[in-house]
Design a protein around this motif. Structure first.
Motif, PDB file in Angstrom:
ATOM      1  N   UNK A  38      -6.638  -8.198  -1.494  1.00 23.67           N
ATOM      2  CA  UNK A  38      -6.270  -8.064  -0.090  1.00 23.67           C
ATOM      3  C   UNK A  38      -4.809  -8.346   0.193  1.00 23.67           C
ATOM      4  N   UNK A  39      -4.079  -8.856  -0.794  1.00 26.30           N
ATOM      5  CA  UNK A  39      -2.667  -9.192  -0.578  1.00 26.30           C
ATOM      6  C   UNK A  39      -1.818  -7.931  -0.581  1.00 26.30           C
ATOM      7  N   UNK A  40      -0.843  -7.873   0.332  1.00 27.69           N
ATOM      8  CA  UNK A  40       0.097  -6.760   0.360  1.00 27.69           C
ATOM      9  C   UNK A  40       1.269  -7.058  -0.565  1.00 27.69           C
ATOM     10  N   UNK A  41       1.748  -6.007  -1.255  1.00 27.11           N
ATOM     11  CA  UNK A  41       2.833  -6.145  -2.217  1.00 27.11           C
ATOM     12  C   UNK A  41       4.125  -5.617  -1.616  1.00 27.11           C
ATOM     13  N   UNK A  42       5.173  -6.390  -1.769  1.00 26.94           N
ATOM     14  CA  UNK A  42       6.471  -6.034  -1.212  1.00 26.94           C
ATOM     15  C   UNK A  42       7.330  -5.373  -2.291  1.00 26.94           C
ATOM     16  N   UNK A  72      -2.813   2.260  -1.396  1.00 22.21           N
ATOM     17  CA  UNK A  72      -1.574   2.467  -0.652  1.00 22.21           C
ATOM     18  C   UNK A  72      -1.964   2.989   0.727  1.00 22.21           C
ATOM     19  N   UNK A  73      -1.696   2.160   1.737  1.00 25.47           N
ATOM     20  CA  UNK A  73      -2.133   2.453   3.094  1.00 25.47           C
ATOM     21  C   UNK A  73      -0.965   2.990   3.924  1.00 25.47           C
ATOM     22  N   UNK A  74      -1.173   4.060   4.677  1.00 24.62           N
ATOM     23  CA  UNK A  74      -0.103   4.622   5.508  1.00 24.62           C
ATOM     24  C   UNK A  74       0.492   3.573   6.446  1.00 24.62           C
ATOM     25  N   UNK A  75       1.816   3.487   6.443  1.00 24.29           N
ATOM     26  CA  UNK A  75       2.591   2.604   7.315  1.00 24.29           C
ATOM     27  C   UNK A  75       2.323   1.109   7.082  1.00 24.29           C
ATOM     28  N   UNK A  76       1.529   0.777   6.030  1.00 25.81           N
ATOM     29  CA  UNK A  76       1.256  -0.635   5.750  1.00 25.81           C
ATOM     30  C   UNK A  76       1.675  -1.031   4.337  1.00 25.81           C
TER      31      UNK A  76
END
Length: 223
Positions: A38-42, A72-76
């Motif tokens: 669930x973590x987003x990668x920068x 890979x989520x649009x705009x996220x």
């Protein structure tokens, strides 16, 4: 950031491209829990970690998406995929179908298992005693892949190996959460090798079913 990785990928023996380097670093970071579900990668932070530009990182992320490590989520952006109980069940069910068929072929054709099978099982157990869970998962996949490839069906072997990314990630998650299963897993691996070596198909399939079956301690990790 130290992820304590001890993987043994053969790619380490050659010079990696920036994209390959980013791919391996991010993949191992996910497998070893540096990046949580669930973590987003920068992308910027990742490019600093692997000392490259954002383009190779972006290429690595698309590869990891194809292997179902991330979404890979649009705009996220890129997010580490959540593993569900249903996915666990489906992967293990697919493995049972392919491996049990391979067992049938091995026994019916009288193919003797290579000594390497026992060696991998022992390496896996040793890695587990040292809590090197990524190595345990990689070796587990390698052992079962050896079983399937030994049946001599190249297409079936290719299909089985396509599960490798998810299989390794699921294995890391389950064994690290329930390390007390290490002795049970080791015993079942040795039993599988023994049954296949002696041509006992019924016992081999029964052991495989038990080996891959859902158990409460596994499923609680996905609740």
């Amino acid at each position: 950031m130290d992820n304590g990785m001890t993987g043994e990928s053969p790619r380490k023996t050659r010079t990696l491209s920036a994209s390959d380097r980013a791919y391996e670093w991010i993949r191992n970071a996910i497998l070893t829990g540096v990046f949580r579900e669930g973590e987003f990668l920068d992308e910027v932070a990742l490019s600093h970690e692997v000392n490259t530009s954002r383009t190779p990182v972006r290429e690595a992320l698309h590869r990891l998406q194809a292997e179902r490590f991330i979404d890979i989520l649009p705009r996220r952006g890129a997010q580490v995929r959540m593993i569900s109980a249903q996915e666990l069940e489906e992967v293990y069910a697919t493995r049972f179908v392919l491996e049990s068929h391979a067992f049938d072929e091995i026994v019916s054709q009288g193919h003797a298992l290579p000594r390497r099978a026992t060696e991998i099982a022992e390496e896996l157990y040793e890695a587990g005693t040292k809590e090197r869970w990524n190595d345990v998962a990689q070796l587990d996949q390698r052992l079962h892949s050896l079983f399937v490839s030994h049946a001599g069906n190249a297409v079936m072997s290719e299909l089985y190996d396509s599960l490798q990314p998810r299989q390794v990630r699921l294995s890391v998650r389950t064994i690290s959460t329930a390390p007390d299963r290490l002795d049970i897993i080791h015993g079942e691996h040795l039993a599988l090798i023994e049954h296949l070596s002696t041509g006992n198909l019924e016992s081999a399939v029964a052991t495989l079913k038990k080996h891959l079956d859902r158990i409460p301690s596994l499923m609680r990790t996905f609740s």
